[in-house]
Motif scaffolding. Structure first.
Motif, PDB file in Angstrom:
ATOM      1  N   LEU A 176       2.798   0.556  -6.178  1.00  0.00           N
ATOM      2  CA  LEU A 176       3.977  -0.304  -6.093  1.00  0.00           C
ATOM      3  C   LEU A 176       3.720  -1.623  -6.811  1.00  0.00           C
ATOM      4  O   LEU A 176       4.564  -2.095  -7.573  1.00  0.00           O
ATOM      5  N   TYR A 177       2.553  -2.208  -6.587  1.00  0.00           N
ATOM      6  CA  TYR A 177       2.184  -3.473  -7.218  1.00  0.00           C
ATOM      7  C   TYR A 177       2.200  -3.333  -8.745  1.00  0.00           C
ATOM      8  O   TYR A 177       2.716  -4.202  -9.450  1.00  0.00           O
ATOM      9  N   ALA A 225      -5.103  -6.888  -6.097  1.00  0.00           N
ATOM     10  CA  ALA A 225      -4.631  -5.510  -6.284  1.00  0.00           C
ATOM     11  C   ALA A 225      -5.730  -4.504  -5.962  1.00  0.00           C
ATOM     12  O   ALA A 225      -5.444  -3.393  -5.486  1.00  0.00           O
ATOM     13  N   LYS A 226      -6.963  -4.873  -6.195  1.00  0.00           N
ATOM     14  CA  LYS A 226      -8.087  -3.977  -5.922  1.00  0.00           C
ATOM     15  C   LYS A 226      -8.242  -3.679  -4.433  1.00  0.00           C
ATOM     16  O   LYS A 226      -8.822  -2.666  -4.060  1.00  0.00           O
ATOM     17  N   ARG A 227      -7.720  -4.562  -3.590  1.00  0.00           N
ATOM     18  CA  ARG A 227      -7.860  -4.397  -2.137  1.00  0.00           C
ATOM     19  C   ARG A 227      -6.667  -3.675  -1.506  1.00  0.00           C
ATOM     20  O   ARG A 227      -6.632  -3.494  -0.301  1.00  0.00           O
ATOM     21  N   LEU A 228      -5.701  -3.272  -2.305  1.00  0.00           N
ATOM     22  CA  LEU A 228      -4.510  -2.613  -1.786  1.00  0.00           C
ATOM     23  C   LEU A 228      -4.750  -1.118  -1.604  1.00  0.00           C
ATOM     24  O   LEU A 228      -5.576  -0.527  -2.303  1.00  0.00           O
ATOM     25  N   SER A 229      -3.964  -0.531  -0.693  1.00  0.00           N
ATOM     26  CA  SER A 229      -4.001   0.924  -0.551  1.00  0.00           C
ATOM     27  C   SER A 229      -3.465   1.553  -1.838  1.00  0.00           C
ATOM     28  O   SER A 229      -2.855   0.872  -2.662  1.00  0.00           O
ATOM     29  N   ASP A 275       4.805  -4.227   2.405  1.00  0.00           N
ATOM     30  CA  ASP A 275       4.220  -5.129   3.401  1.00  0.00           C
ATOM     31  C   ASP A 275       2.761  -5.473   3.099  1.00  0.00           C
ATOM     32  O   ASP A 275       2.226  -6.428   3.641  1.00  0.00           O
ATOM     33  N   GLU A 276       2.110  -4.739   2.204  1.00  0.00           N
ATOM     34  CA  GLU A 276       0.733  -5.038   1.807  1.00  0.00           C
ATOM     35  C   GLU A 276       0.662  -5.974   0.603  1.00  0.00           C
ATOM     36  O   GLU A 276      -0.403  -6.521   0.314  1.00  0.00           O
TER      37      GLU A 276
END
Length: 177
Positions: free
Chosen positions: A61-62, A51-55, A118-119
């Motif tokens: 959303l996560y 989750a830390k690497r997501l935009s 999509d991420e």
């Protein structure tokens, strides 16, 4: 709950009721509880790192989807625990029905077409998809057992504190009231 003769109403065999009373229920119960454990382990470990690497959009959303996943799995686990308690004679039908009224088996997921989906890591998506399939199976069984398979939606009273209701439901299922 029901006697063997009551399974045959208008020549209809209530398979879900039989399944809950049979040894095959253990498989569904184990699957549900294992998925709860797997999701918790993922969210506390690998999922937290991913989750830390997501935009920012995907991270939001996560986070929202994680809440839905957790809610969905806790509701399914509560239903499974109630069926197990009923099956073992720890709770009467009236007690099960009273507690079951607090269980919601309708927690949806965000559409996969939403921006940021999509991420989302594939391992997490897999857990979400399996939880949705499990919830659908449990909801179908619930409908067949408690609504005669008519597909009618029970009227549910919205709780002011769903977390408290969930803790109470789990405590009742484990006999710690």
């Amino acid at each position: 709950m029901m006697t063997e003769q009551e399974f045959h109403v208008d020549n209809t065999i209530r398979l879900a009721e039989r399944m809950v009373r049979s040894g095959s229920f253990n498989h569904l119960y184990d699957e549900g509880m294992s998925l709860v454990e797997e999701a918790a382990f993922y969210l506390d470990g690998e999922g937290r790192e991913e989750a830390k690497r997501l935009s920012r959009i995907a991270a939001t959303l996560y986070a929202a989807e994680s809440m839905r996943l957790t809610t969905r799995l806790m509701q399914v686990a509560s239903w499974l625990l109630l069926q197990r308690a009923s099956r073992s004679g720890e709770m009467t039908l009236e007690q099960v029905l009273s507690e079951k009224a607090k269980v919601r088996l309708d927690t949806d997921s965000a559409p996969e077409t939403v921006v940021g989906w999509d991420e989302i890591p594939l391992s997490y998506c897999d857990i979400v998809h399996r939880s949705l399939r499990l919830q659908a199976r449990v909801r179908q069984m619930d409908d067949e057992i408690y609504n005669d398979g008519a597909g009618t939606e029970q009227k549910r009273v919205l709780s002011i504190n769903p977390v408290s209701d969930q803790i109470s439901l789990l405590a009742t299922a484990f006999g710690h009231r």
